[in-house]
Write a protein that holds these residues in place. Structure first.
Motif, PDB file in Angstrom:
ATOM      1  N   VAL A   1       0.838  -1.199   0.000  1.00  0.00           N
ATOM      2  CA  VAL A   1       0.000   0.000   0.000  1.00  0.00           C
ATOM      3  C   VAL A   1       0.876   1.252   0.000  1.00  0.00           C
ATOM      4  O   VAL A   1       0.615   2.214  -0.745  1.00  0.00           O
ATOM      5  CB  VAL A   1      -0.948   0.003   1.215  1.00  0.00           C
ATOM      6  N   LYS A   2       1.934   1.270   0.816  1.00  0.00           N
ATOM      7  CA  LYS A   2       2.811   2.436   0.880  1.00  0.00           C
ATOM      8  C   LYS A   2       3.518   2.670  -0.457  1.00  0.00           C
ATOM      9  O   LYS A   2       3.613   3.807  -0.934  1.00  0.00           O
ATOM     10  CB  LYS A   2       3.840   2.246   1.994  1.00  0.00           C
ATOM     11  N   LEU A   3       4.017   1.595  -1.062  1.00  0.00           N
ATOM     12  CA  LEU A   3       4.719   1.734  -2.341  1.00  0.00           C
ATOM     13  C   LEU A   3       3.776   2.196  -3.452  1.00  0.00           C
ATOM     14  O   LEU A   3       4.122   3.051  -4.269  1.00  0.00           O
ATOM     15  CB  LEU A   3       5.369   0.407  -2.724  1.00  0.00           C
ATOM     16  N   ASP A   4       2.580   1.615  -3.472  1.00  0.00           N
ATOM     17  CA  ASP A   4       1.634   1.971  -4.527  1.00  0.00           C
ATOM     18  C   ASP A   4       1.098   3.386  -4.344  1.00  0.00           C
ATOM     19  O   ASP A   4       0.918   4.124  -5.316  1.00  0.00           O
ATOM     20  CB  ASP A   4       0.473   0.979  -4.541  1.00  0.00           C
ATOM     21  N   SER A   5       0.854   3.788  -3.119  1.00  0.00           N
ATOM     22  CA  SER A   5       0.354   5.146  -2.879  1.00  0.00           C
ATOM     23  C   SER A   5       1.405   6.190  -3.246  1.00  0.00           C
ATOM     24  O   SER A   5       1.067   7.315  -3.618  1.00  0.00           O
ATOM     25  CB  SER A   5      -0.051   5.312  -1.415  1.00  0.00           C
ATOM     26  N   TYR A   6       2.676   5.835  -3.162  1.00  0.00           N
ATOM     27  CA  TYR A   6       3.739   6.755  -3.551  1.00  0.00           C
ATOM     28  C   TYR A   6       3.695   7.077  -5.043  1.00  0.00           C
ATOM     29  O   TYR A   6       4.085   8.160  -5.477  1.00  0.00           O
ATOM     30  CB  TYR A   6       5.100   6.153  -3.188  1.00  0.00           C
TER      31      TYR A   6
ATOM     32  N   ASN B   1      -6.472   6.066  14.758  1.00  0.00           N
ATOM     33  CA  ASN B   1      -6.084   4.873  15.517  1.00  0.00           C
ATOM     34  C   ASN B   1      -6.356   3.562  14.762  1.00  0.00           C
ATOM     35  O   ASN B   1      -6.197   2.486  15.322  1.00  0.00           O
ATOM     36  CB  ASN B   1      -6.836   4.847  16.850  1.00  0.00           C
ATOM     37  N   SER B   2      -6.772   3.651  13.514  1.00  0.00           N
ATOM     38  CA  SER B   2      -7.055   2.430  12.752  1.00  0.00           C
ATOM     39  C   SER B   2      -5.753   1.763  12.324  1.00  0.00           C
ATOM     40  O   SER B   2      -4.733   2.439  12.127  1.00  0.00           O
ATOM     41  CB  SER B   2      -7.902   2.760  11.524  1.00  0.00           C
ATOM     42  N   PRO B   3      -5.734   0.445  12.165  1.00  0.00           N
ATOM     43  CA  PRO B   3      -4.509  -0.243  11.738  1.00  0.00           C
ATOM     44  C   PRO B   3      -4.154   0.122  10.304  1.00  0.00           C
ATOM     45  O   PRO B   3      -5.018   0.564   9.539  1.00  0.00           O
ATOM     46  CB  PRO B   3      -4.892  -1.729  11.864  1.00  0.00           C
ATOM     47  N   PRO B   4      -2.892  -0.046   9.917  1.00  0.00           N
ATOM     48  CA  PRO B   4      -2.486   0.258   8.533  1.00  0.00           C
ATOM     49  C   PRO B   4      -3.305  -0.565   7.539  1.00  0.00           C
ATOM     50  O   PRO B   4      -3.553  -1.755   7.767  1.00  0.00           O
ATOM     51  CB  PRO B   4      -1.006  -0.137   8.495  1.00  0.00           C
ATOM     52  N   PRO B   5      -3.764   0.035   6.453  1.00  0.00           N
ATOM     53  CA  PRO B   5      -4.573  -0.705   5.472  1.00  0.00           C
ATOM     54  C   PRO B   5      -3.750  -1.769   4.771  1.00  0.00           C
ATOM     55  O   PRO B   5      -2.547  -1.593   4.538  1.00  0.00           O
ATOM     56  CB  PRO B   5      -5.034   0.384   4.508  1.00  0.00           C
ATOM     57  N   GLU B   6      -4.417  -2.848   4.417  1.00  0.00           N
ATOM     58  CA  GLU B   6      -3.762  -3.909   3.656  1.00  0.00           C
ATOM     59  C   GLU B   6      -4.034  -3.708   2.165  1.00  0.00           C
ATOM     60  O   GLU B   6      -4.906  -2.928   1.766  1.00  0.00           O
ATOM     61  CB  GLU B   6      -4.242  -5.274   4.136  1.00  0.00           C
ATOM     62  N   TRP B   7      -3.278  -4.450   1.369  1.00  0.00           N
ATOM     63  CA  TRP B   7      -3.318  -4.263  -0.080  1.00  0.00           C
ATOM     64  C   TRP B   7      -4.712  -4.443  -0.662  1.00  0.00           C
ATOM     65  O   TRP B   7      -5.182  -3.611  -1.435  1.00  0.00           O
ATOM     66  CB  TRP B   7      -2.333  -5.206  -0.748  1.00  0.00           C
ATOM     67  N   GLN B   8      -5.396  -5.521  -0.317  1.00  0.00           N
ATOM     68  CA  GLN B   8      -6.702  -5.795  -0.909  1.00  0.00           C
ATOM     69  C   GLN B   8      -7.726  -4.733  -0.512  1.00  0.00           C
ATOM     70  O   GLN B   8      -8.564  -4.337  -1.321  1.00  0.00           O
ATOM     71  CB  GLN B   8      -7.194  -7.185  -0.479  1.00  0.00           C
ATOM     72  N   GLU B   9      -7.639  -4.247   0.716  1.00  0.00           N
ATOM     73  CA  GLU B   9      -8.526  -3.178   1.161  1.00  0.00           C
ATOM     74  C   GLU B   9      -8.296  -1.909   0.349  1.00  0.00           C
ATOM     75  O   GLU B   9      -9.246  -1.233  -0.080  1.00  0.00           O
ATOM     76  CB  GLU B   9      -8.294  -2.908   2.650  1.00  0.00           C
ATOM     77  N   PHE B  10      -7.027  -1.571   0.151  1.00  0.00           N
ATOM     78  CA  PHE B  10      -6.683  -0.399  -0.655  1.00  0.00           C
ATOM     79  C   PHE B  10      -7.146  -0.562  -2.094  1.00  0.00           C
ATOM     80  O   PHE B  10      -7.727   0.357  -2.693  1.00  0.00           O
ATOM     81  CB  PHE B  10      -5.166  -0.180  -0.604  1.00  0.00           C
ATOM     82  N   LEU B  11      -6.908  -1.736  -2.676  1.00  0.00           N
ATOM     83  CA  LEU B  11      -7.287  -1.991  -4.067  1.00  0.00           C
ATOM     84  C   LEU B  11      -8.797  -1.895  -4.260  1.00  0.00           C
ATOM     85  O   LEU B  11      -9.283  -1.282  -5.224  1.00  0.00           O
ATOM     86  CB  LEU B  11      -6.775  -3.364  -4.502  1.00  0.00           C
ATOM     87  N   ASP B  12      -9.565  -2.484  -3.350  1.00  0.00           N
ATOM     88  CA  ASP B  12     -11.032  -2.441  -3.458  1.00  0.00           C
ATOM     89  C   ASP B  12     -11.550  -1.009  -3.374  1.00  0.00           C
ATOM     90  O   ASP B  12     -12.444  -0.613  -4.136  1.00  0.00           O
ATOM     91  CB  ASP B  12     -11.659  -3.290  -2.349  1.00  0.00           C
ATOM     92  N   ALA B  13     -10.983  -0.216  -2.445  1.00  0.00           N
ATOM     93  CA  ALA B  13     -11.423   1.171  -2.302  1.00  0.00           C
ATOM     94  C   ALA B  13     -11.066   1.990  -3.540  1.00  0.00           C
ATOM     95  O   ALA B  13     -11.860   2.824  -4.006  1.00  0.00           O
ATOM     96  CB  ALA B  13     -10.786   1.786  -1.057  1.00  0.00           C
ATOM     97  N   PHE B  14      -9.879   1.756  -4.078  1.00  0.00           N
ATOM     98  CA  PHE B  14      -9.445   2.487  -5.274  1.00  0.00           C
ATOM     99  C   PHE B  14     -10.345   2.168  -6.466  1.00  0.00           C
ATOM    100  O   PHE B  14     -10.765   3.081  -7.196  1.00  0.00           O
ATOM    101  CB  PHE B  14      -7.996   2.126  -5.594  1.00  0.00           C
ATOM    102  N   LEU B  15     -10.650   0.891  -6.673  1.00  0.00           N
ATOM    103  CA  LEU B  15     -11.485   0.498  -7.812  1.00  0.00           C
ATOM    104  C   LEU B  15     -12.919   0.989  -7.647  1.00  0.00           C
ATOM    105  O   LEU B  15     -13.567   1.362  -8.631  1.00  0.00           O
ATOM    106  CB  LEU B  15     -11.457  -1.020  -7.974  1.00  0.00           C
ATOM    107  N   ARG B  16     -13.433   0.973  -6.413  1.00  0.00           N
ATOM    108  CA  ARG B  16     -14.792   1.476  -6.199  1.00  0.00           C
ATOM    109  C   ARG B  16     -14.897   2.954  -6.567  1.00  0.00           C
ATOM    110  O   ARG B  16     -15.921   3.407  -7.090  1.00  0.00           O
ATOM    111  CB  ARG B  16     -15.205   1.284  -4.734  1.00  0.00           C
ATOM    112  N   HIS B  17     -13.814   3.699  -6.300  1.00  0.00           N
ATOM    113  CA  HIS B  17     -13.864   5.148  -6.561  1.00  0.00           C
ATOM    114  C   HIS B  17     -13.623   5.466  -8.036  1.00  0.00           C
ATOM    115  O   HIS B  17     -14.344   6.284  -8.619  1.00  0.00           O
ATOM    116  CB  HIS B  17     -12.811   5.854  -5.711  1.00  0.00           C
TER     117      HIS B  17
END
Length: 348
Positions: free
Chosen positions: A16-21, A41-57
């Protein structure tokens, strides 16, 4: 990007960090907003969570279904075999359920071919071990072999075929800015890059988004339009409506909507005639060059390729070449150096 992350064995959070860069422009703002919405205070997002949110948007389900429908109805029609292959491969990614294996992919490709190709390609597709790249290459080769035979039947379409390759490049002044322009008679509308659009001080007019087909078959979304922009040609002011479009090679594309108002394009003689009210006819000869004389002008935005930290240059050992090959290579390199397409490397 996913292949790169797998090769370097990046964890989900590192991915997630590399891709967001690598995100740019509005995508950066989306990512910051998305991270803020998760809470401090939420935990760092994981790859699949980030990917799903990106595609939904950026690629909602209705857009995915629209691409799948286009793939379902895709036929060669007036496209060449190469254009049809590129379009097929582009849309097939959005409909994996329709082509779950190689046999289904080959069958659907062949079933969409034109009547001049489908019979022979259907027979070829029945061979054992047939795969999509092979049948597409076969269709393209077959069409090229048929071109001389079909030339007489297509003579009535000659002018339209020549028009598709009627393009010229150069520098024009648009709203007092010198820009790198492609004049393309096969483009229905005229376009401007977002970067230049922010500098011309013309208020954009929002319009309903629509897709613009590109040479590789991948559609691009066109959004606002900048109306009545001043384009200076031969010290004469002309007006153009410019649609905002993301592109890399040019600042502007002047299409047939602008050409039709001020020019007469003769594709056979490679000549553009400009006619202004009360002025003598102006002619531009040999504007459709067989090859570019040099590279485009220096851009204001420097292009860079981001690499991973401590990445070392790829080392390829030298190897011997035949004398004839070496002679031909030196001649080509000399020609490219003289034209400015390449320059000596400073690498040791």
């Amino acid at each position: 990007m996913l292949r790169t992350l797998r090769i370097i064995y990046a964890s989900d959070t590192e991915s997630v960090k590399l891709d967001s860069y690598r995100l740019r422009d509005v995508a950066v703002h989306w990512y910051n907003t998305w991270m803020s919405s998760k809470g401090a205070n939420s935990p760092p997002p994981e790859w699949q969570e980030f990917l799903d949110a990106f595609l939904r948007h950026y690629f909602p389900p209705e857009a995915l279904r629209a691409r799948a429908d286009k793939f379902l109805n895709l036929r060669q029609r007036n496209m060449s075999a190469q254009e049809y292959s590129l379009r097929f491969n582009s849309l097939a990614r959005y409909a994996p359920a329709m082509v779950p294996d190689m046999g289904d992919r080959v069958h659907r490709f062949v079933s969409g071919l034109g009547p001049h190709l489908i019979k022979e390609c259907l027979t070829t597709s029945l061979q054992d071990g047939m795969y999509i790249a092979r049948i597409q290459a076969h269709a393209q080769n077959l069409e090229e072999q048929q071109q001389p035979q079909r030339g007489e039947r297509d003579s009535d379409k000659g002018h339209s075929k020549r028009a598709r390759s009627s393009r010229a490049v150069g520098i024009l002044s648009v709203s007092s800015h010198d820009v790198y322009v492609l004049i393309d008679s096969s483009s229905t509308l005229s376009y401007i890059t977002p970067y230049i659009a922010n500098r011309i001080r013309v208020k954009p007019e929002p319009i309903k988004p629509f897709e613009v087909s590109t040479p590789v078959g991948e559609p691009v979304v066109d959004r606002p339009v900048y109306r009545n922009c001043v384009v200076v040609i031969c010290n004469h002011h002309t007006m153009a409506d410019l649609h905002e479009l993301k592109m890399l090679d040019f600042d502007f594309i002047m299409g047939i909507d602008w050409l039709a108002c001020y020019t007469n394009v003769d594709c056979r003689t490679k000549m553009v005639r400009f006619q202004f009210l009360g002025e003598p006819l102006l002619e531009w000869k040999d504007v459709f060059l067989d090859e570019l004389p040099n590279l485009p002008l220096e851009r204001e935005i420097e292009f860079t390729i981001d690499v991973l930290l401590d990445t070392k240059a790829i080392s390829i050992p030298p190897y011997r070449m035949a004398h004839a090959e070496l002679k031909e290579l030196k001649a080509q390199l000399k020609d490219l150096l003289e034209k400015g397409f390449i320059r000596p490397s400073p690498s040791p």
